[in-house]
Design a protein around this motif. Structure first.
Motif, PDB file in Angstrom:
ATOM      1  N   ALA A 101      34.232   8.124  63.688  1.00  0.00           N
ATOM      2  CA  ALA A 101      35.446   8.353  64.477  1.00  0.00           C
ATOM      3  C   ALA A 101      35.358   9.692  65.214  1.00  0.00           C
ATOM      4  O   ALA A 101      35.732   9.780  66.399  1.00  0.00           O
ATOM      5  N   MET A 102      34.847  10.718  64.526  1.00  0.00           N
ATOM      6  CA  MET A 102      34.694  12.019  65.185  1.00  0.00           C
ATOM      7  C   MET A 102      33.698  11.934  66.338  1.00  0.00           C
ATOM      8  O   MET A 102      33.923  12.506  67.411  1.00  0.00           O
ATOM      9  N   ALA A 103      32.614  11.206  66.125  1.00  0.00           N
ATOM     10  CA  ALA A 103      31.615  11.054  67.181  1.00  0.00           C
ATOM     11  C   ALA A 103      32.218  10.302  68.366  1.00  0.00           C
ATOM     12  O   ALA A 103      31.987  10.672  69.532  1.00  0.00           O
ATOM     13  N   GLU A 104      33.002   9.253  68.069  1.00  0.00           N
ATOM     14  CA  GLU A 104      33.640   8.504  69.161  1.00  0.00           C
ATOM     15  C   GLU A 104      34.622   9.391  69.912  1.00  0.00           C
ATOM     16  O   GLU A 104      34.699   9.331  71.151  1.00  0.00           O
ATOM     17  N   GLN A 105      35.373  10.242  69.185  1.00  0.00           N
ATOM     18  CA  GLN A 105      36.297  11.169  69.827  1.00  0.00           C
ATOM     19  C   GLN A 105      35.541  12.141  70.722  1.00  0.00           C
ATOM     20  O   GLN A 105      35.957  12.415  71.846  1.00  0.00           O
ATOM     21  N   LYS A 106      34.432  12.655  70.222  1.00  0.00           N
ATOM     22  CA  LYS A 106      33.636  13.595  71.017  1.00  0.00           C
ATOM     23  C   LYS A 106      33.084  12.917  72.258  1.00  0.00           C
ATOM     24  O   LYS A 106      33.041  13.517  73.333  1.00  0.00           O
ATOM     25  N   ILE A 107      32.661  11.661  72.105  1.00  0.00           N
ATOM     26  CA  ILE A 107      32.145  10.912  73.255  1.00  0.00           C
ATOM     27  C   ILE A 107      33.255  10.706  74.281  1.00  0.00           C
ATOM     28  O   ILE A 107      33.044  10.907  75.491  1.00  0.00           O
ATOM     29  N   GLN A 108      34.466  10.319  73.816  1.00  0.00           N
ATOM     30  CA  GLN A 108      35.590  10.122  74.736  1.00  0.00           C
ATOM     31  C   GLN A 108      35.949  11.434  75.427  1.00  0.00           C
ATOM     32  O   GLN A 108      36.226  11.452  76.630  1.00  0.00           O
ATOM     33  N   GLN A 109      35.947  12.533  74.660  1.00  0.00           N
ATOM     34  CA  GLN A 109      36.251  13.838  75.259  1.00  0.00           C
ATOM     35  C   GLN A 109      35.194  14.224  76.287  1.00  0.00           C
ATOM     36  O   GLN A 109      35.521  14.738  77.352  1.00  0.00           O
ATOM     37  N   ALA A 110      33.913  13.956  75.930  1.00  0.00           N
ATOM     38  CA  ALA A 110      32.839  14.266  76.875  1.00  0.00           C
ATOM     39  C   ALA A 110      32.976  13.420  78.133  1.00  0.00           C
ATOM     40  O   ALA A 110      32.762  13.919  79.259  1.00  0.00           O
ATOM     41  N   GLU A 111      33.354  12.139  77.986  1.00  0.00           N
ATOM     42  CA  GLU A 111      33.563  11.274  79.154  1.00  0.00           C
ATOM     43  C   GLU A 111      34.704  11.805  80.010  1.00  0.00           C
ATOM     44  O   GLU A 111      34.592  11.879  81.238  1.00  0.00           O
ATOM     45  N   ALA A 112      35.823  12.204  79.342  1.00  0.00           N
ATOM     46  CA  ALA A 112      36.971  12.732  80.086  1.00  0.00           C
ATOM     47  C   ALA A 112      36.594  14.031  80.799  1.00  0.00           C
ATOM     48  O   ALA A 112      36.954  14.236  81.964  1.00  0.00           O
ATOM     49  N   ASP A 113      35.849  14.900  80.098  1.00  0.00           N
ATOM     50  CA  ASP A 113      35.401  16.150  80.727  1.00  0.00           C
ATOM     51  C   ASP A 113      34.502  15.869  81.919  1.00  0.00           C
ATOM     52  O   ASP A 113      34.620  16.526  82.964  1.00  0.00           O
ATOM     53  N   ALA A 114      33.603  14.900  81.746  1.00  0.00           N
ATOM     54  CA  ALA A 114      32.697  14.556  82.846  1.00  0.00           C
ATOM     55  C   ALA A 114      33.479  13.997  84.028  1.00  0.00           C
ATOM     56  O   ALA A 114      33.212  14.365  85.187  1.00  0.00           O
ATOM     57  N   ILE A 115      34.469  13.130  83.747  1.00  0.00           N
ATOM     58  CA  ILE A 115      35.290  12.570  84.842  1.00  0.00           C
ATOM     59  C   ILE A 115      36.063  13.676  85.533  1.00  0.00           C
ATOM     60  O   ILE A 115      36.125  13.733  86.774  1.00  0.00           O
ATOM     61  N   ASN A 116      36.633  14.607  84.738  1.00  0.00           N
ATOM     62  CA  ASN A 116      37.376  15.733  85.332  1.00  0.00           C
ATOM     63  C   ASN A 116      36.455  16.625  86.155  1.00  0.00           C
ATOM     64  O   ASN A 116      36.852  17.107  87.227  1.00  0.00           O
ATOM     65  N   GLU A 117      35.249  16.867  85.673  1.00  0.00           N
ATOM     66  CA  GLU A 117      34.297  17.676  86.440  1.00  0.00           C
ATOM     67  C   GLU A 117      33.931  16.992  87.750  1.00  0.00           C
ATOM     68  O   GLU A 117      33.839  17.632  88.794  1.00  0.00           O
ATOM     69  N   VAL A 118      33.713  15.666  87.675  1.00  0.00           N
ATOM     70  CA  VAL A 118      33.378  14.918  88.898  1.00  0.00           C
ATOM     71  C   VAL A 118      34.547  14.958  89.865  1.00  0.00           C
ATOM     72  O   VAL A 118      34.371  15.177  91.074  1.00  0.00           O
ATOM     73  N   ARG A 119      35.780  14.803  89.339  1.00  0.00           N
ATOM     74  CA  ARG A 119      36.968  14.866  90.207  1.00  0.00           C
ATOM     75  C   ARG A 119      37.101  16.243  90.832  1.00  0.00           C
ATOM     76  O   ARG A 119      37.393  16.375  92.032  1.00  0.00           O
ATOM     77  N   ALA A 120      36.910  17.282  89.986  1.00  0.00           N
ATOM     78  CA  ALA A 120      37.026  18.648  90.505  1.00  0.00           C
ATOM     79  C   ALA A 120      35.964  18.898  91.570  1.00  0.00           C
ATOM     80  O   ALA A 120      36.249  19.503  92.624  1.00  0.00           O
TER      81      ALA A 120
END
Length: 159
Positions: A101-120
């Motif tokens: 679950a922690m790994a999945e959370q980290k993956i989701q956070q990394a995906e969200a960070d990557a999407i935010n970086e791409v948007r920025a």
């Protein structure tokens, strides 16, 4: 008189002396004592044998009790080991599920960070492109008109 006669007389005298000193009675009493002694020894041997059989029975009973107790201890140890094994398995599964679950959370956070970086990065790129485009197409007169129009639009929205 020949020698046989004297041998017979000597034998009779000898037997008479033996009877006088009560040798047969002494021999009888000695044999009776020996018989009593043998009888006593047999009785003691019988008692010792009975005691030995009682001790043997007691030790066999104690051995059976000890074996039963050992079997009980072994059974309890096996049950406890099974419980510990089940607990360890449950804890391991819980740990693995938490880590997953922690790994999945980290993956989701990394995906969200990557999407935010791409948007920025896209916004920054769009701003730079818009600046370049506006800078090339808009002159100072058009810039003043756009500023005034934006200012008026802002006043209407604030009221």
């Amino acid at each position: 008189m020949d020698a046989s006669f004297w041998a017979l007389v000597g034998l009779i005298i000898f037997l008479g002396i033996m009877a006088y000193i009560k040798v047969p009675a002494m021999m009888g009493s000695a044999l009776d004592k020996r018989a009593d002694q043998i009888r006593n020894e047999l009785e003691q041997a019988k008692k010792l044998r009975e005691e030995a059989q009682q001790l043997l029975a007691e030790y066999q009973r104690k051995r059976k009790e000890a074996e039963a107790e050992a079997a009980g201890i072994l059974s309890a140890a096996e049950k406890e080991a099974a419980i510990l094994r089940d607990e360890a398995k449950a804890k391991t599964e819980e740990y693995v599920s938490r880590r997953t679950a922690m790994a999945e959370q980290k993956i989701q956070q990394a995906e969200a960070d990557a999407i935010n970086e791409v948007r920025a990065a896209a916004v920054d790129l769009a701003v730079v492109a818009a600046e370049n485009l506006i800078g090339k197409k808009v002159d100072s007169k058009a810039s003043d008109a756009l500023f005034k129009a934006s200012l008026g639009d802002l006043k209407t929205r604030l009221n």
